[in-house]
Design an enzyme around this catalytic site. Structure first.
Site, PDB file in Angstrom:
ATOM      1  N   GLU A 177      51.664  12.072  92.217  1.00  0.00           N
ATOM      2  CA  GLU A 177      51.783  10.692  91.749  1.00  0.00           C
ATOM      3  C   GLU A 177      52.400   9.778  92.803  1.00  0.00           C
ATOM      4  O   GLU A 177      52.022   8.621  92.926  1.00  0.00           O
ATOM      5  CB  GLU A 177      52.582  10.628  90.444  1.00  0.00           C
ATOM      6  CG  GLU A 177      51.821  11.176  89.239  1.00  0.00           C
ATOM      7  CD  GLU A 177      50.515  10.433  88.974  1.00  0.00           C
ATOM      8  OE1 GLU A 177      50.354   9.280  89.437  1.00  0.00           O
ATOM      9  OE2 GLU A 177      49.641  11.007  88.309  1.00  0.00           O
TER      10      GLU A 177
ATOM     11  N   ASP B  91      48.547   1.035  85.524  1.00  0.00           N
ATOM     12  CA  ASP B  91      48.397   0.840  86.969  1.00  0.00           C
ATOM     13  C   ASP B  91      47.225  -0.111  87.194  1.00  0.00           C
ATOM     14  O   ASP B  91      46.716  -0.709  86.249  1.00  0.00           O
ATOM     15  CB  ASP B  91      48.163   2.185  87.662  1.00  0.00           C
ATOM     16  CG  ASP B  91      46.811   2.775  87.303  1.00  0.00           C
ATOM     17  OD1 ASP B  91      46.223   2.341  86.295  1.00  0.00           O
ATOM     18  OD2 ASP B  91      46.327   3.650  88.041  1.00  0.00           O
TER      19      ASP B  91
ATOM     20  N   TYR C  62      55.366   3.042  86.163  1.00  0.00           N
ATOM     21  CA  TYR C  62      54.099   3.770  86.195  1.00  0.00           C
ATOM     22  C   TYR C  62      54.307   5.262  86.456  1.00  0.00           C
ATOM     23  O   TYR C  62      53.827   6.122  85.703  1.00  0.00           O
ATOM     24  CB  TYR C  62      53.136   3.206  87.265  1.00  0.00           C
ATOM     25  CG  TYR C  62      52.053   4.209  87.528  1.00  0.00           C
ATOM     26  CD1 TYR C  62      51.001   4.356  86.636  1.00  0.00           C
ATOM     27  CD2 TYR C  62      52.139   5.110  88.591  1.00  0.00           C
ATOM     28  CE1 TYR C  62      50.050   5.341  86.804  1.00  0.00           C
ATOM     29  CE2 TYR C  62      51.203   6.098  88.770  1.00  0.00           C
ATOM     30  CZ  TYR C  62      50.157   6.211  87.879  1.00  0.00           C
ATOM     31  OH  TYR C  62      49.237   7.204  88.026  1.00  0.00           O
TER      32      TYR C  62
END
Length: 368
Positions: free
Chosen positions: A41, A142, A124
Site C-alpha cells: 500500500e 483514493d 486511505y
DNA sequence: AACTCGGGGCT
DNA sequence: AGCCCAGAGTT
C-alpha cells in the site's frame, strides 16, 4: 436504477461477481500478511501497479518481515527504494517499522487510531491495510474510488476539494460491504483502474453501468473534473561525471551544502553527481564549481567532454542536465564523497536523475 | 487550502 | 506533450 435500499445488495453482488472474474493476479493479493499488505500500500501511493511489482518483490526479499526492516540501515532501505520515487515514503516506512516493533510487538496495529499514528499512514492507507489484512469495515477513498463514485453519483466539480472529498467518503462508507470489506475495497479500486478509467471509460464492460448516473446523463467525460496544476518551469543543471582508469566515478552525499542547497533537492536528496544550477553557460560554470569544490590542481589538465543532454521531470520542474565526462587519473575527493563503479550505481541510493546521467556516460556513440 | 514530493506509461 | 496514478506531510 437508484442505489438505495433493495438495490444495494444487487449492486454489490454484481460488482463482486465481476471482480472475481476480472481480478488481476497481483503479488500482494497472494498474501494476508499485514506486513506485506502494508508495504504494497505504501509503494502504491501515487504509483502504478506495473511500476511497483518489481520493487515489491525485491524489497520483501531483502526485508522479509518488520524486524528486518526496522533493524536495517536507512541507506539500505533507500537503496531498495531507489528509482521508485517519493522517497519520504521509504524513510517513513522504516520509522513506522521501528514503532511497530517497539510499541506493537512487531504486529501491524489492528486499530484505526494506532495505524493513523504511524508515519506515512493516512486515511486511505489505514483503511486499505486494515480492511484487506484484518477485514476491518473501513471504506477506502483514493483517486480511483473517487472517480468511480463521482461518476456513479454524478458528483460534479473537483473531487479533491475538501467538502466534496468528504461527501465521496460518505458515499464510499455507505456502499461498503461490511461482510467482505477487503474484497469490496479492492473491487471498487480495480473497477477504477481497469474499466472506469480517467479517459475513455469502458462503460460497455462496466458492471456498474446501469446504476451510473454520469452515464445516464452523458457526463462520463466531464466527471471527475480535471484538477489544475501549476505551470511547469524549465531548469538547467550541469553535472560532472568523473571517471578514473578503473571505470569508477564520484558521487557526493545527500544534503551536501557545498553541492548547492538548490541542487540537492532536484536529486531527491540522494547520492548524486557533482552538479550546479546553470545561469548562462553550463561548461564554464561547472568548471568554476569543480575548481572550488575539488581544487584546481586535479582539474588543470582535465577536459570536460559533453555528453548527450539528459531530461528529467521532478513534479512541476522540467530539468535539462548538461553532463560532462571528466577523465582523471585519480578521483578527487570532497567531504563525504564516495567512489563507485560507473556501471553499477545500485550500491548507493540514487534517484533516477542520477541513473540517467550515468546511462548517458556509458551509452555508446555519445558525442565527443 | 495550497504546496511539494518522482517517475513513467498511455493517449 | 499532457495527464494522472492504490496519498501523505508540511506550511
Amino acid at each position: 436504477m437508484k442505489l438505495r435500499g433493495q438495490d444495494l445488495p444487487r449492486f454489490r453482488r454484481k460488482l463482486q461477481e465481476w471482480f472475481s472474474g476480472q481480478r488481476r493476479d497481483l503479488p500482494w493479493r497472494r498474501t494476508k500478511d499485514p506486513y506485506r499488505i502494508w508495504i504494497s500500500e505504501i509503494m502504491l501511493q501515487q504509483t502504478r501497479v506495473a511500476a511497483v511489482i518489481p520493487y515489491y518483490e525485491s524489497f520483501l526479499e531483502r526485508f522479509p518481515d518488520v524486524r528486518a526492516l526496522a533493524s536495517a540501515p536507512q541507506e539500505e532501505v533507500l537503496r531498495l527504494w531507489s528509482g521508485l520515487g517519493y522517497y519520504t515514503r521509504a524513510r517513513n516506512l522504516q520509522r513506522a517499522a521501528r514503532e511497530i516493533v517497539e510499541r506493537h510487538g512487531g504486529e501491524f496495529p489492528r486499530n484505526l487510531e494506532d495505524a493513523l499514528a504511524l508515519p506515512g499512514i493516512g486515511r486511505y492507507s489505514a483503511a486499505a491495510i486494515l480492511s484487506i489484512a484484518y477485514e476491518e469495515p473501513l471504506a477506502v477513498l483514493d483517486g480511483n474510488v473517487a472517480r468511480v463514485l463521482a461518476r456513479i453519483e454524478a458528483i460534479r466539480g473537483d473531487p479533491r476539494e475538501s467538502a466534496r472529498w468528504k461527501r465521496l467518503q460518505q458515499a464510499a462508507d455507505a456502499l461498503l460491504d461490511g461482510r467482505a470489506p477487503g474484497a469490496w475495497n479492492q473491487t471498487v479500486m480495480e473497477l477504477g483502474a481497469t474499466v472506469c478509467t480517467p479517459r475513455a471509460p469502458v462503460c460497455l464492460l462496466c458492471p456498474a453501468a446501469k446504476w451510473c448516473r454520469a452515464r445516464q446523463l452523458g457526463l462520463t467525460d466531464v466527471i471527475p473534473e480535471k484538477r489544475c496544476k501549476r505551470k511547469p518551469i524549465q531548469l538547467l543543471l550541469a553535472a560532472a561525471v568523473f571517471t578514473d582508469r578503473n571505470g569508477r566515478t564520484l558521487l557526493v552525499p545527500p544534503r551536501d551544502a557545498t553541492a548547492g542547497e538548490e541542487v540537492s533537492p532536484l536529486f531527491s536528496r540522494m547520492w548524486q553527481f557533482p552538479a550546479v544550477h546553470v545561469r548562462r553557460d553550463a561548461k564554464p560554470e561547472l568548471r568554476r564549481y569543480l575548481a572550488e569544490e575539488f581544487g584546481t590542481a586535479a582539474l588543470k589538465t582535465a577536459e570536460l567532454e559533453a555528453l548527450e543532454p539528459v531530461r528529467h521531470g521532478v513534479t512541476f520542474r522540467a530539468i535539462t542536465i548538461s553532463a560532462f565526462r571528466v577523465r582523471v587519473p585519480r578521483l578527487p575527493r570532497s567531504a563525504g564523497s564516495r567512489s563507485i563503479e560507473l556501471g553499477n550505481l545500485t550500491k548507493l541510493p540514487v534517484s533516477n536523475l542520477t541513473r540517467k546521467i550515468a546511462r548517458a556516460a556509458t551509452a555508446p556513440g555519445r558525442p565527443g
